[in-house]
Design an enzyme around this catalytic site. Sequence first.
Site, PDB file in Angstrom:
ATOM      1  N   ASP A  35       0.814  -1.218   0.000  1.00 35.06           N
ATOM      2  CA  ASP A  35       0.000   0.000   0.000  1.00 35.06           C
ATOM      3  C   ASP A  35       0.847   1.267   0.000  1.00 35.06           C
ATOM      4  OD1 ASP A  35       0.800  -0.834   2.582  1.00 35.06           O
ATOM      5  OD2 ASP A  35      -0.745   0.366   3.540  1.00 35.06           O
ATOM      6  N   GLU A  48      -0.590  -2.123   5.274  1.00 39.99           N
ATOM      7  CA  GLU A  48       0.390  -2.067   6.368  1.00 39.99           C
ATOM      8  C   GLU A  48       0.314  -0.734   7.085  1.00 39.99           C
ATOM      9  OE1 GLU A  48       3.598  -1.238   8.792  1.00 39.99           O
ATOM     10  OE2 GLU A  48       3.393  -0.166   6.890  1.00 39.99           O
TER      11      GLU A  48
END
Length: 424
Positions: A98, A164
Amino acid sequence: MKLKILIMFLLLGGLSYAQTSIAEDEFKNIEDKVIEWRRDFHEHPELSNREFETAEKIAAHLNSLGIETKTGIAKTGVVGILKGDNPGKTVALRADIDALPVTEKNDLPFKSEVKTEFLGSKTGVMHACGHDTHTAILMGVAKILSENKDKINGTVKFIFQPAEEGPPPGEEGGAKLMIKEGVLKNPDVDAIFGLHINAGTPVGTIKYKPEGTMAAVERFVINVKGKQAHGSAPWSGVDPILISAKIIDGLQTIISRNAELTESASVITVGKITSGVRFNIIPETAEMIGTVRTLDPANKELILKRMNEMVPAIAAAYGGEATIEFQNNTAITFNDPQLTKQMLPTLKKVAGAENINLMKATTGGEDFSFFQEEIPGFYFFLGGMPLNAEPTRHHTPDFFIDESGLLLGVKTMTQLTLDYLNQT
């Protein structure tokens, strides 16, 4: 006789260890492709739990390699399972995928121009922490290992993890959700490896630390209730802003007077205060949001206990009320001491002993830690700072990584996998 057996064992062990090495040409041949993948991800970043196109590209790559591929894990996660030609244990390799709500300032041909709305504000989207490099590195490892199944004694599980940086409010995500959905099962994972590129560490070097490496991260929200009054007559009300100031001051005494700082570092930070609407009105309520960072489980327990005791007590002392709520963002990134010791020779073999550096713990957080709560794990930092250059900071618009460091990441993760499976 025993000595002869020992010598034969060592010789065979050395021979087996040498057989698990990958030819240098195989790595060099993939370097340009890894950089190409990284640049594509960098130019097309996606926020946590929204990594749809990123996941599609990863899945297509794994499928092209003949790796058993599962998608939709923890919303947008991708998992690949590669069985070696020989039986053995199972090792997992993790990369986060991400990006962040940051508007890029770098002048790059693959600069991110993506714009979006995040929590009601318009913003750019940028891989400002290097997750694009982690994804590309693990894709490179997958390609190398898929072409060398004869050298794999066991099974490799490639975990491409979303969110994350944390899922959006009201959603689950990240490592916690992957674990909840069984990513460490079928087959059961025996150990896990992860890396993080670091913009302050010179290219060609690696940093690591046994045991507590990155902090447990707790988000807290304190709500203070007072009594509204005119600003000219504070005695007729209860000031929640004053109470907030006293609470902030009190919280810092937990660090300075209760936490045993010679054992491990701790931080309490209030990052946001919201209260009031006008200069001459004492408001009724105030809200504070902040973070607690700890590197030791016992210290964490002590600090949270003292915060729970102190916050309502301080508010009551000034005639108000206060509550505190915690949200666990990450656990302690804890490198299993035995696994770290076992794999240290691999780091030295790949990068050179002079390029492996023992680091101090950092109060940043990583949700790789949740995997380490379930199984032994080893997490290290890969150099991404250009030589003879000033480091850039993570999570900023100027964040920059030297792509010449990516190949070392591919080599290290590949060799850690082969050596772990061969040694065990």
